[in-house]
Scaffold this active site. Structure first.
Site, PDB file in Angstrom:
ATOM      1  N   SER A  96     -48.920  31.916  58.093  1.00  0.00           N
ATOM      2  CA  SER A  96     -47.744  32.661  58.530  1.00  0.00           C
ATOM      3  C   SER A  96     -48.070  33.883  59.161  1.00  0.00           C
ATOM      4  O   SER A  96     -46.866  34.241  59.854  1.00  0.00           O
ATOM      5  CB  SER A  96     -46.797  32.628  57.433  1.00  0.00           C
ATOM      6  OG  SER A  96     -45.860  31.580  56.950  1.00  0.00           O
TER       7      SER A  96
ATOM      8  N   LYS B 215     -41.235  42.214  58.029  1.00  0.00           N
ATOM      9  CA  LYS B 215     -40.625  40.932  57.775  1.00  0.00           C
ATOM     10  C   LYS B 215     -39.713  41.064  56.402  1.00  0.00           C
ATOM     11  O   LYS B 215     -39.947  41.817  55.711  1.00  0.00           O
ATOM     12  CB  LYS B 215     -41.869  40.055  57.442  1.00  0.00           C
ATOM     13  CG  LYS B 215     -41.562  38.498  56.996  1.00  0.00           C
ATOM     14  CD  LYS B 215     -42.808  37.751  56.868  1.00  0.00           C
ATOM     15  CE  LYS B 215     -42.339  36.143  56.574  1.00  0.00           C
ATOM     16  NZ  LYS B 215     -43.647  35.624  56.519  1.00  0.00           N
TER      17      LYS B 215
ATOM     18  N   SER C 116     -44.378  31.364  59.003  1.00  0.00           N
ATOM     19  CA  SER C 116     -42.699  31.902  58.934  1.00  0.00           C
ATOM     20  C   SER C 116     -42.654  33.084  59.376  1.00  0.00           C
ATOM     21  O   SER C 116     -41.568  33.676  59.506  1.00  0.00           O
ATOM     22  CB  SER C 116     -42.658  32.022  57.558  1.00  0.00           C
ATOM     23  OG  SER C 116     -43.674  32.698  56.708  1.00  0.00           O
TER      24      SER C 116
HETATM   25  N1  GLN Z   1     -46.397  26.996  57.086  1.00  0.00           N
HETATM   26  C1  GLN Z   1     -46.876  26.840  55.786  1.00  0.00           C
HETATM   27  C2  GLN Z   1     -45.762  26.608  54.809  1.00  0.00           C
HETATM   28  O1  GLN Z   1     -44.668  26.187  55.240  1.00  0.00           O
HETATM   29  C3  GLN Z   1     -47.071  28.533  55.476  1.00  0.00           C
HETATM   30  C4  GLN Z   1     -46.148  29.294  55.402  1.00  0.00           C
HETATM   31  C5  GLN Z   1     -46.744  30.762  54.933  1.00  0.00           C
HETATM   32  O2  GLN Z   1     -47.806  31.035  55.067  1.00  0.00           O
HETATM   33  N2  GLN Z   1     -45.735  31.303  54.412  1.00  0.00           N
HETATM   34  O3  GLN Z   1     -45.660  26.728  53.492  1.00  0.00           O
END
Ligand code: GLN
Length: 454
Positions: free
Chosen positions: A159, A60, A135
């Site tokens: 995420s 990532k 994400s």
């Molecule tokens: N979707 C969640 C957010 O927007 C989690 C994101 C994540 O775990 N990095 O913060």
């Protein structure tokens, strides 16, 4: 079979599908082929290799890689070439893997669909009109599409688990502190964890084994002995006590997803486990708590992007204040700005007690909910997400609806405990994930249950 062939297969697959999946932000083909050749030479001269020897992997794009562009899917870092490797990257290099490239994500890991990437969205390999989740959507899509053997993602509020569920693969968020965050570009430091996205549970165990462990460079790293995760995959879950939170199976969940979870529980019963409904009474406050805390930490962490130290600098500024202002206005996307504003507000004097401090207190209550259930149960099971993947564009104008996709992953993050998402069937021809939640540092039980089920 040679490593050079594996790497070649990886790039061939990328050539075939990447125009539709768009999982990568940067490919590192020349270096990957060089590394492959070196590993093939090493193999010829010595017999000792790691369990992950020669496997093509993706990372990532919020984990720094020496000399390999790391953007966090932000325009701000479009020109950032790190001068060191994140600890996880160092460990995977030591495990003789080959990095194929850097994977797409929501900008600075803020989002759940990959639509917040400043470059392009990634697509769900099962149906390219749909989001891969986020994400870590690029990581999940690349694994699901067979472009790499496995990938690293990061999980702050879901995420790793949510994109794994949407793409029909396995995603593990380890206990906070188990995997070093050194070299992970910080979003919300008290929640961020790195973990594996893999095709199956066995691979997840191998990958966790390679990346877990104390690191003096991360002040929140846990000083604990790392068990042998592979030996946990016994297939035996007789007598296992499962708690199923009624808050995860009630309103908001797609009935077809609930059906899949109930079917999964039947399978687990067939293997000798028993389950009962339990309650996590503070669940309803988790999303609000998370968005206060995560945004507060983000506003502080992202202060370092000032146009001076990292990444791009606005060409339009005539003085220092303008330089900060313009670099940040031009460099960050709308979701990142929204969170910085929310977080700055929540931390400002006069509001701090009402918002930030209150959220910290509720965080403790949420953690205590889990502690109470774990007094009587070995594991908690529910859905990973309330629905399967949604269409690209369907929720992108509606941040609140988007935030609710994480309603079942966020409480786990706030409690700092581990959870794994494992595929449990399809709804409307899209994969659904089963979330298995464990006690702190009990990844072995998580892996054992997920492996017995899969
Ligand atoms: N979707 C969640 C957010 O927007 C989690 C994101 C994540 O775990 N990095 O913060």
């Amino acid at each position: 079979l040679k490593v050079a062939d594996l790497v070649d297969q990886s790039y061939t697959r990328i050539q075939q599908v990447e125009s539709k999946v768009r999982a990568f932000l940067t490919l590192d083909e020349e270096n990957a082929r060089l590394t492959a050749a070196q590993l093939d030479e090493q193999l010829a001269s010595s017999a000792t290799t790691s369990d992950l020897f020669g496997l093509p992997i993706g990372i990532k794009d919020n984990m720094v890689t020496e000399g390999l562009r790391t953007t966090c899917a932000s325009k701000f870092l479009s020109n950032y070439n790190p001068i060191y490797d994140a600890t996880v990257v160092t460990k995977l290099k030591a495990a003789q893997t080959v990095t194929i490239g850097k994977l797409n994500m929501d900008e600075f890991a803020m989002g759940g669909s990959n639509e917040n990437s400043a470059y392009h969205p990634s697509h769900n390999p099962w149906n390219t009109d749909y989001v891969p989740g986020g994400s870590s959507g690029g990581s999940a899509a690349a694994v699901a599409a067979g472009e790499v053997y496995f990938a690293l993602g990061s999980d702050t509020g879901g995420s790793i688990r949510q994109p794994a569920a949407y793409c029909g693969i396995v995603g593990l968020k380890p206990t906070y502190g188990l995997v070093s965050r050194y070299g992970l570009v910080a979003f919300a430091s008290s929640l961020d964890q790195i973990g594996p996205l893999t095709k199956n549970v066995e691979d997840s165990a191998y990958l966790l084994q390679a990346i877990a462990g104390y690191d003096a460079k991360d002040s929140t790293s846990a000083k604990v002995d790392i068990p042998d995760y592979l030996s946990a995959l016994t297939g035996d879950i007789k007598g296992l006590r499962i708690g199923v939170p009624k808050e995860y199976m009630g309103k908001g969940i797609d009935p077809a997803v609930k059906e899949k979870v109930l079917e999964a529980l039947k399978v687990l019963e067939g293997l000798g486990a028993v389950w009962e409904e339990v309650t996590l009474p503070h669940s309803e406050y988790a999303v609000a708590t998370y968005y206060l805390l995560a945004s507060s930490e983000a506003s502080s962490n992202l202060a370092r992007f000032d146009g001076v130290r990292y990444g791009v600098r606005s060409d339009n500024a005539n003085n220092l204040l303008d330089l900060y202002h313009m670099s940040r206005s031009e460099g960050f996307g709308p979701e990142v700005k929204r969170r910085i504003m929310l977080g700055t507000y929540a931390l400002s004097s006069g509001y701090y007690d009402a918002y930030y401090l209150k959220a910290q207190q509720v965080r403790t209550l949420i953690k205590q909910d889990f502690d109470q259930v774990f007094e009587k149960f070995d594991i908690i099971i529910g859905p990973t997400a309330p629905t399967p993947a949604f269409r690209i564009g369907e929720q992108s104008n509606d941040p609140l609806t988007m935030y609710l996709n994480d309603i079942m992953t966020i409480p786990v993050s706030l409690a700092g405990i581990p959870a794994i998402s494992v595929p449990c069937g399809f709804v409307n021809e899209l994969p659904v994930g089963l979330q298995v939640i464990g006690k702190a540092l009990d990844e072995a039980t998580l892996l054992r249950v997920a492996h017995a089920f899969e």
